[in-house]
Design a protein around this motif. Structure first.
Motif, PDB file in Angstrom:
ATOM      1  N   LYS A  23       2.141  -0.684   8.568  1.00 11.65           N
ATOM      2  CA  LYS A  23       2.999  -0.807   7.383  1.00 11.65           C
ATOM      3  C   LYS A  23       4.284  -1.551   7.731  1.00 11.65           C
ATOM      4  N   HIS A  24       4.816  -1.299   8.911  1.00 11.98           N
ATOM      5  CA  HIS A  24       6.058  -1.944   9.335  1.00 11.98           C
ATOM      6  C   HIS A  24       5.885  -3.457   9.455  1.00 11.98           C
ATOM      7  N   PHE A  25       4.749  -3.887   9.988  1.00 14.95           N
ATOM      8  CA  PHE A  25       4.531  -5.316  10.211  1.00 14.95           C
ATOM      9  C   PHE A  25       3.978  -6.046   8.992  1.00 14.95           C
ATOM     10  N   HIS A  26       3.439  -5.304   8.012  1.00 14.65           N
ATOM     11  CA  HIS A  26       2.864  -5.920   6.813  1.00 14.65           C
ATOM     12  C   HIS A  26       3.490  -5.322   5.564  1.00 14.65           C
ATOM     13  N   HIS A  27       4.802  -5.367   5.493  1.00 14.00           N
ATOM     14  CA  HIS A  27       5.504  -4.734   4.383  1.00 14.00           C
ATOM     15  C   HIS A  27       5.784  -5.681   3.229  1.00 14.00           C
ATOM     16  N   GLY A  28       5.321  -6.916   3.323  1.00 19.26           N
ATOM     17  CA  GLY A  28       5.592  -7.900   2.276  1.00 19.26           C
ATOM     18  C   GLY A  28       4.675  -7.761   1.085  1.00 19.26           C
ATOM     19  N   GLY A  29       4.644  -8.782   0.266  1.00 25.26           N
ATOM     20  CA  GLY A  29       3.809  -8.784  -0.929  1.00 25.26           C
ATOM     21  C   GLY A  29       2.387  -9.182  -0.607  1.00 25.26           C
ATOM     22  N   GLY A  30       1.678  -9.573  -1.643  1.00 24.99           N
ATOM     23  CA  GLY A  30       0.288  -9.973  -1.471  1.00 24.99           C
ATOM     24  C   GLY A  30      -0.631  -8.778  -1.443  1.00 24.99           C
ATOM     25  N   PRO A  31      -1.884  -9.017  -1.113  1.00 23.97           N
ATOM     26  CA  PRO A  31      -2.879  -7.935  -1.149  1.00 23.97           C
ATOM     27  C   PRO A  31      -2.543  -6.760  -0.230  1.00 23.97           C
ATOM     28  N   THR A  32      -1.914  -7.022   0.911  1.00 26.36           N
ATOM     29  CA  THR A  32      -1.626  -5.924   1.830  1.00 26.36           C
ATOM     30  C   THR A  32      -0.476  -5.043   1.352  1.00 26.36           C
ATOM     31  N   SER A  33       0.159  -5.389   0.218  1.00 31.07           N
ATOM     32  CA  SER A  33       1.232  -4.537  -0.299  1.00 31.07           C
ATOM     33  C   SER A  33       0.688  -3.173  -0.717  1.00 31.07           C
ATOM     34  N   ILE A  34      -0.628  -3.065  -0.873  1.00 28.74           N
ATOM     35  CA  ILE A  34      -1.229  -1.765  -1.193  1.00 28.74           C
ATOM     36  C   ILE A  34      -1.008  -0.776  -0.061  1.00 28.74           C
ATOM     37  N   LEU A  35      -0.736  -1.273   1.141  1.00 25.76           N
ATOM     38  CA  LEU A  35      -0.466  -0.379   2.272  1.00 25.76           C
ATOM     39  C   LEU A  35       0.719   0.533   1.992  1.00 25.76           C
ATOM     40  N   ASN A  36       1.640   0.074   1.150  1.00 30.70           N
ATOM     41  CA  ASN A  36       2.808   0.896   0.821  1.00 30.70           C
ATOM     42  C   ASN A  36       2.419   2.170   0.089  1.00 30.70           C
ATOM     43  N   SER A  37       1.280   2.188  -0.577  1.00 29.39           N
ATOM     44  CA  SER A  37       0.868   3.383  -1.310  1.00 29.39           C
ATOM     45  C   SER A  37      -0.075   4.277  -0.499  1.00 29.39           C
ATOM     46  N   VAL A  38      -0.358   3.910   0.748  1.00 32.40           N
ATOM     47  CA  VAL A  38      -1.213   4.742   1.593  1.00 32.40           C
ATOM     48  C   VAL A  38      -0.365   5.874   2.181  1.00 32.40           C
ATOM     49  N   ARG A  39      -0.764   7.101   1.896  1.00 39.22           N
ATOM     50  CA  ARG A  39      -0.048   8.281   2.410  1.00 39.22           C
ATOM     51  C   ARG A  39      -0.458   8.589   3.846  1.00 39.22           C
ATOM     52  N   TYR A  40      -1.772   8.657   4.082  1.00 38.16           N
ATOM     53  CA  TYR A  40      -2.264   8.912   5.428  1.00 38.16           C
ATOM     54  C   TYR A  40      -3.706   8.458   5.542  1.00 38.16           C
ATOM     55  N   VAL A  41      -4.193   8.440   6.771  1.00 39.15           N
ATOM     56  CA  VAL A  41      -5.570   8.032   7.051  1.00 39.15           C
ATOM     57  C   VAL A  41      -6.167   9.042   8.020  1.00 39.15           C
ATOM     58  N   THR A  42      -7.443   9.294   7.863  1.00 41.15           N
ATOM     59  CA  THR A  42      -8.147  10.185   8.781  1.00 41.15           C
ATOM     60  C   THR A  42      -9.578   9.688   8.960  1.00 41.15           C
TER      61      THR A  42
END
Length: 93
Positions: A23-42
């Motif tokens: 998230k830190h390295f891909h915090h910009g716009g575009g398709p990867t902006s969905i990472l901002n809404s990811v709470r956690y992964v397992t």
């Protein structure tokens, strides 16, 4: 060795540390902006390694995650955890 990697499990704490770095390295716009809404992964399953990304927001958002984001996350998991050449699945919940 490939079989061992195929059936390994990755600790949730390691996955979430990895997610924060991603998230830190891909915090910009575009398709990867969905990472901002990811709470956690397992990791929900081994054989094949299957990872669930839990998103905040509406159900519609979870159903409309672009395929490019799923491919990006698969590649990032494979590269970061030494799973190159091993099929990896990602789910969004």
């Amino acid at each position: 060795e490939t079989y061992d990697k195929w059936q390994d499990r990755i600790q949730t704490s390691h996955l979430n540390d990895w997610l924060q770095d991603l998230k830190h390295f891909h915090h910009g716009g575009g398709p990867t902006s969905i990472l901002n809404s990811v709470r956690y992964v397992t990791q929900v399953k081994a054989r094949p390694p299957t990872f669930a990304f839990f998103l905040s927001g509406s159900k519609k958002k979870k159903e409309n995650v672009p395929n490019s984001v799923a491919k990006f996350l698969v590649g990032a998991i494979q590269n970061s955890f030494g799973l190159e050449g091993i099929p990896v699945r990602v789910l969004f919940r």
